[in-house]
Design a protein around this motif. Structure first.
Motif, mmCIF file in Angstrom:
data_model
loop_
_atom_site.group_PDB
_atom_site.id
_atom_site.type_symbol
_atom_site.label_atom_id
_atom_site.label_comp_id
_atom_site.label_asym_id
_atom_site.label_seq_id
_atom_site.Cartn_x
_atom_site.Cartn_y
_atom_site.Cartn_z
ATOM 1 N N GLU A 21 0.829 -1.202 0.000
ATOM 2 C CA GLU A 21 0.000 0.000 0.000
ATOM 3 C C GLU A 21 0.865 1.254 0.000
ATOM 4 N N ARG A 30 -6.560 7.155 -5.382
ATOM 5 C CA ARG A 30 -7.903 7.678 -5.084
ATOM 6 C C ARG A 30 -8.075 9.079 -5.666
ATOM 7 N N GLU A 70 -8.056 -2.185 -2.397
ATOM 8 C CA GLU A 70 -9.055 -2.129 -1.321
ATOM 9 C C GLU A 70 -9.708 -3.490 -1.098
#
Length: 372
Positions: A21, A30, A70
């Motif tokens: 991540e 995002r 996610e």
């Protein structure tokens, strides 16, 4: 597996995911999704169809990245809950299901980890792959067609969009060459480890019985440039030839001179395109590939000059990278990584993720610890 072992495994999964991540920069992804979503929602988006296609395609790719990251995090949470429920209810079936999910998650994280190793300048781009038959006569042209099917099946398994841009059929079996595009995030970075010379050893189906034949094919992988502005090519440096498409196809094949061949006179680089419907489309596609090849050639020349100044010259282009044995031992072996597959038929059916992942990890190691 004991509950205590599950707890340790889940901690390890979380640690691996945290590092992935961090490297992936999920917040940037995002932000990209939000920005691209705004652009995709603009009322005048389709006033420029080409620009609109680029926006929607990039948005789709970034959304897929985000879902994958996610979704993996959510699966780790769900696994922890599953183990806790199994412990509370002493449910062996749920524990067995948790073990399967643990193995699946390890594979998913391994795949994500490989993507984090794709940090080259063009690694995120789509790829243009060219396969050319080498020495070996009909066996070589047949081998080239086997490799083409292998890569197209690999892309199909992954749900990647592909488009065969040009095919030159051999007089006997198989193909002399083929060029195809793989439109997917990191397609270039992923497939670039496949570039090089591939060797096939088998009992030839085209010659005398029981005669072993060795044949070769070359694989070239280029990044697909979004804009054809990286290299300017004077018109006087290009010879344009038009001809009729060849080979099997629909009703428009062999009816018009829509195929285009571009020759870059200073370098001798030749690019042919015949799979688009019009001459204009084929010329645009050929020009984009030509500009990409010229750009990469310049980069290779610059890199070679640096190596020469450093006194470390290695002739890597064209070196054999992988052998496919279809007799006796029945084996596919990558000569750089040592990775082996004992079932060539699944490899030729597109199951090459293990070979590619090993190649990406090997390349990352070479970049980190280059040999002197």
């Amino acid at each position: 597996m004991l509950i205590s072992e599950f707890a340790e495994e889940i901690r390890a999964l979380r640690a691996t995911y945290a590092s992935i991540e961090s490297v992936s920069d999920i917040e940037r992804i995002r932000a990209d999704v939000a920005d691209l979503s705004d652009k995709a929602g603009a009322p005048d988006l389709w006033d420029d169809p080409d620009a609109a296609q680029k926006v929607t395609s990039k948005l789709s790719h970034r959304q897929a990245e985000l879902r994958r990251l996610e979704g993996t995090a959510a699966r780790i949470d769900d696994l922890e809950v599953m183990v806790e429920l199994a412990q509370e209810e002493d449910d062996e079936d749920t524990l067995a299901e948790a073990e399967k999910e643990l193995a699946s998650l390890k594979k998913s994280l391994s795949d994500l980890e490989v993507v984090t190793l794709l940090s080259g300048e063009y690694d995120e781009r789509a790829a243009v792959v060219t396969i050319r038959s080498g020495a070996g006569g009909d066996d070589a042209t047949d081998f080239a067609e086997m490799l083409l099917r292998m890569y197209l099946r690999w892309a199909e398994r992954r749900g990647y969009s592909t488009k065969v841009m040009d095919t030159s059929y051999a007089e006997g079996a198989g193909i002399k060459s083929a060029t195809f595009e793989v439109d997917a995030p990191y397609a270039y970075g992923t497939l670039s480890v496949e570039a090089g010379t591939h060797r096939l050893a088998r009992i030839s189906p085209f010659g005398s019985a029981d005669k072993r034949q060795t044949s070769f094919a070359a694989v070239e992988v280029l990044p697909l440039m979004e804009e054809a502005q990286e290299v300017e090519i004077p018109e006087n440096d290009i010879r344009v030839d038009v001809f009729r498409s060849s080979g099997p196809g629909g009703q428009s094949v062999n009816t018009t001179d829509s195929a285009v061949r571009l020759t870059h006179l200073p370098t001798g680089i030749v690019v042919s395109m015949q799979n688009e419907k019009s001459q204009i489309q084929n010329r645009a596609a050929a020009m984009r590939v030509l500009q990409t090849r010229l750009l990469l050639q310049q980069q290779e020349e610059d890199a070679a000059k640096k190596k020469e100044l450093a006194g470390n010259i290695t002739a890597s282009w064209g070196d054999q990278i992988r052998s496919y044995f279809l007799y006796g031992q029945q084996l596919v072996k990558d000569l750089r990584t040592g990775y082996e597959v004992g079932n060539p038929s699944v490899v030729f059916d597109g199951d090459i993720d293990g070979l590619i992942d090993a190649g990406i990890r090997w390349r990352a190691g070479e970049r980190t610890n280059p040999t002197s």
